[in-house]
Scaffold this motif. Structure first.
Motif, PDB file in Angstrom:
ATOM      1  N   LEU A   1      53.737  65.169  21.717  1.00 48.55           N
ATOM      2  CA  LEU A   1      53.690  66.039  20.548  1.00 48.55           C
ATOM      3  C   LEU A   1      54.959  66.019  19.692  1.00 48.55           C
ATOM      4  O   LEU A   1      54.874  65.939  18.461  1.00 48.55           O
ATOM      5  CB  LEU A   1      53.335  67.470  20.952  1.00 48.55           C
ATOM      6  N   ASP A   2      56.125  66.103  20.288  1.00 49.57           N
ATOM      7  CA  ASP A   2      57.356  66.104  19.489  1.00 49.57           C
ATOM      8  C   ASP A   2      57.481  64.814  18.691  1.00 49.57           C
ATOM      9  O   ASP A   2      57.810  64.824  17.502  1.00 49.57           O
ATOM     10  CB  ASP A   2      58.593  66.299  20.373  1.00 49.57           C
ATOM     11  N   GLN A   3      57.206  63.700  19.349  1.00 50.71           N
ATOM     12  CA  GLN A   3      57.287  62.415  18.670  1.00 50.71           C
ATOM     13  C   GLN A   3      56.241  62.317  17.551  1.00 50.71           C
ATOM     14  O   GLN A   3      56.516  61.777  16.477  1.00 50.71           O
ATOM     15  CB  GLN A   3      57.103  61.284  19.679  1.00 50.71           C
TER      16      GLN A   3
ATOM     17  N   GLN B   1      53.337  73.672  16.199  1.00 48.26           N
ATOM     18  CA  GLN B   1      52.341  74.731  16.393  1.00 48.26           C
ATOM     19  C   GLN B   1      51.007  74.345  15.751  1.00 48.26           C
ATOM     20  O   GLN B   1      49.942  74.560  16.333  1.00 48.26           O
ATOM     21  CB  GLN B   1      52.837  76.065  15.818  1.00 48.26           C
ATOM     22  N   GLN B   2      51.055  73.770  14.547  1.00 49.66           N
ATOM     23  CA  GLN B   2      49.826  73.337  13.881  1.00 49.66           C
ATOM     24  C   GLN B   2      49.141  72.217  14.667  1.00 49.66           C
ATOM     25  O   GLN B   2      47.923  72.225  14.823  1.00 49.66           O
ATOM     26  CB  GLN B   2      50.121  72.864  12.455  1.00 49.66           C
ATOM     27  N   LEU B   3      49.921  71.285  15.158  1.00 48.15           N
ATOM     28  CA  LEU B   3      49.353  70.183  15.944  1.00 48.15           C
ATOM     29  C   LEU B   3      48.747  70.708  17.243  1.00 48.15           C
ATOM     30  O   LEU B   3      47.638  70.318  17.620  1.00 48.15           O
ATOM     31  CB  LEU B   3      50.412  69.119  16.230  1.00 48.15           C
ATOM     32  N   ASN B   4      49.438  71.616  17.915  1.00 45.71           N
ATOM     33  CA  ASN B   4      48.890  72.233  19.127  1.00 45.71           C
ATOM     34  C   ASN B   4      47.572  72.936  18.835  1.00 45.71           C
ATOM     35  O   ASN B   4      46.612  72.825  19.613  1.00 45.71           O
ATOM     36  CB  ASN B   4      49.875  73.238  19.721  1.00 45.71           C
ATOM     37  N   TYR B   5      47.525  73.663  17.721  1.00 49.34           N
ATOM     38  CA  TYR B   5      46.308  74.373  17.342  1.00 49.34           C
ATOM     39  C   TYR B   5      45.155  73.383  17.150  1.00 49.34           C
ATOM     40  O   TYR B   5      44.043  73.607  17.646  1.00 49.34           O
ATOM     41  CB  TYR B   5      46.527  75.187  16.062  1.00 49.34           C
ATOM     42  N   GLU B   6      45.406  72.286  16.421  1.00 49.30           N
ATOM     43  CA  GLU B   6      44.357  71.277  16.210  1.00 49.30           C
ATOM     44  C   GLU B   6      43.865  70.716  17.535  1.00 49.30           C
ATOM     45  O   GLU B   6      42.667  70.543  17.745  1.00 49.30           O
ATOM     46  CB  GLU B   6      44.868  70.134  15.326  1.00 49.30           C
ATOM     47  N   LEU B   7      44.793  70.434  18.440  1.00 49.60           N
ATOM     48  CA  LEU B   7      44.423  69.850  19.733  1.00 49.60           C
ATOM     49  C   LEU B   7      43.618  70.805  20.601  1.00 49.60           C
ATOM     50  O   LEU B   7      42.882  70.367  21.490  1.00 49.60           O
ATOM     51  CB  LEU B   7      45.669  69.372  20.473  1.00 49.60           C
ATOM     52  N   GLU B   8      43.734  72.095  20.355  1.00 51.23           N
ATOM     53  CA  GLU B   8      42.954  73.079  21.105  1.00 51.23           C
ATOM     54  C   GLU B   8      41.512  73.192  20.615  1.00 51.23           C
ATOM     55  O   GLU B   8      40.673  73.780  21.279  1.00 51.23           O
ATOM     56  CB  GLU B   8      43.631  74.448  21.020  1.00 51.23           C
ATOM     57  N   GLN B   9      41.215  72.610  19.447  1.00 48.22           N
ATOM     58  CA  GLN B   9      39.869  72.686  18.890  1.00 48.22           C
ATOM     59  C   GLN B   9      38.954  71.716  19.629  1.00 48.22           C
ATOM     60  O   GLN B   9      39.286  70.539  19.797  1.00 48.22           O
ATOM     61  CB  GLN B   9      39.885  72.364  17.386  1.00 48.22           C
TER      62      GLN B   9
ATOM     63  N   LEU C   1      42.515  63.269  18.954  1.00 42.72           N
ATOM     64  CA  LEU C   1      43.645  62.588  18.330  1.00 42.72           C
ATOM     65  C   LEU C   1      44.014  61.373  19.165  1.00 42.72           C
ATOM     66  O   LEU C   1      44.145  61.452  20.386  1.00 42.72           O
ATOM     67  CB  LEU C   1      44.853  63.533  18.220  1.00 42.72           C
ATOM     68  N   PHE C   2      44.160  60.254  18.488  1.00 36.99           N
ATOM     69  CA  PHE C   2      44.541  59.002  19.130  1.00 36.99           C
ATOM     70  C   PHE C   2      45.917  58.584  18.637  1.00 36.99           C
ATOM     71  O   PHE C   2      46.282  58.841  17.494  1.00 36.99           O
ATOM     72  CB  PHE C   2      43.535  57.891  18.794  1.00 36.99           C
ATOM     73  N   VAL C   3      46.662  57.925  19.522  1.00 33.13           N
ATOM     74  CA  VAL C   3      47.957  57.364  19.162  1.00 33.13           C
ATOM     75  C   VAL C   3      47.930  55.872  19.449  1.00 33.13           C
ATOM     76  O   VAL C   3      47.141  55.400  20.272  1.00 33.13           O
ATOM     77  CB  VAL C   3      49.128  58.032  19.925  1.00 33.13           C
ATOM     78  N   ALA C   4      48.810  55.161  18.758  1.00 32.17           N
ATOM     79  CA  ALA C   4      48.950  53.722  18.993  1.00 32.17           C
ATOM     80  C   ALA C   4      50.386  53.446  19.386  1.00 32.17           C
ATOM     81  O   ALA C   4      51.326  53.941  18.749  1.00 32.17           O
ATOM     82  CB  ALA C   4      48.595  52.943  17.737  1.00 32.17           C
TER      83      ALA C   4
END
Length: 184
Positions: A13-15, A47-55, A60-63
């Motif tokens: 998440l931080d990255q 916080q916004q990213l955490n919220y999205e991931l809780e939906q 979310l994918f990373v490369a």
């Protein structure tokens, strides 16, 4: 170079927050997709990213590159028969090398393979981003004519110019992706 694409982990998440904010709001010699001249402020917070991931309807994918560094991300928000593509960012130091195209192709194949009821891929782009709209059109996305106001209340930045979001859509053609044997 081929990317290792996987689902996000909590320790990413931080990255990811740094990657997304840099990709959207800064500029380097390779970057061409910046919103720096159109939108001020952070694109996303942890916080916004955490919220999205809780939906439950968000993935979310990373490369990762060959060194295991996260250089891209792309998110999917599912509806009954469509999926919205967003949170799409490529590290500015490696933009314009085909990684965005690879990520988009991966996600399209993933949706076809695992979500057979999905018939449409949609995304929203700032109307002032003509080069980005053209990029997506070259990949089969079409402007639908639907527009939305910029979501100031969402805390994703403050417009520096008059802008709105325009919707782009791609109708899924399953036979293009069905031959893919890539594991997700």
């Amino acid at each position: 170079m081929s990317l290792n694409i996987r689902k996000v982990k909590n320790d990413d998440l931080d990255q990811l927050v740094a990657l997304i904010n840099i990709a959207y709001r800064s500029e380097s010699s390779r970057s061409w997709t910046t919103e720096k001249y159109f939108i001020a402020g952070h694109r996303i917070t942890k916080q916004q990213l955490n919220y999205e991931l809780e939906q439950s309807l968000f993935e979310l994918f990373v490369a990762e590159n060959e060194l295991g560094e996260i250089i891209a991300c792309i998110g999917l928000t599912f509806d009954k028969t469509s999926v919205e593509i967003g949170t799409f960012a490529i590290d500015t130091t490696v933009q314009n090398l085909g990684y965005g195209r690879e990520m988009l192709h991966f996600i399209e194949g993933y949706v076809v393979r695992y979500y057979p009821v999905i018939t449409r891929l949609i995304m929203y782009v700032l109307d002032v981003r003509s080069e980005l709209i053209a990029y997506y059109q070259r990949r089969g996305y079409q402007v639908t004519g639907r527009k939305e106001s910029y979501p100031i209340e969402a805390g994703v930045g403050q417009p520096l110019v008059a802008t709105q979001l325009i919707e782009l859509e791609k109708v899924i053609t399953r036979n293009i992706y069905e031959k893919s044997s890539r594991k997700f």
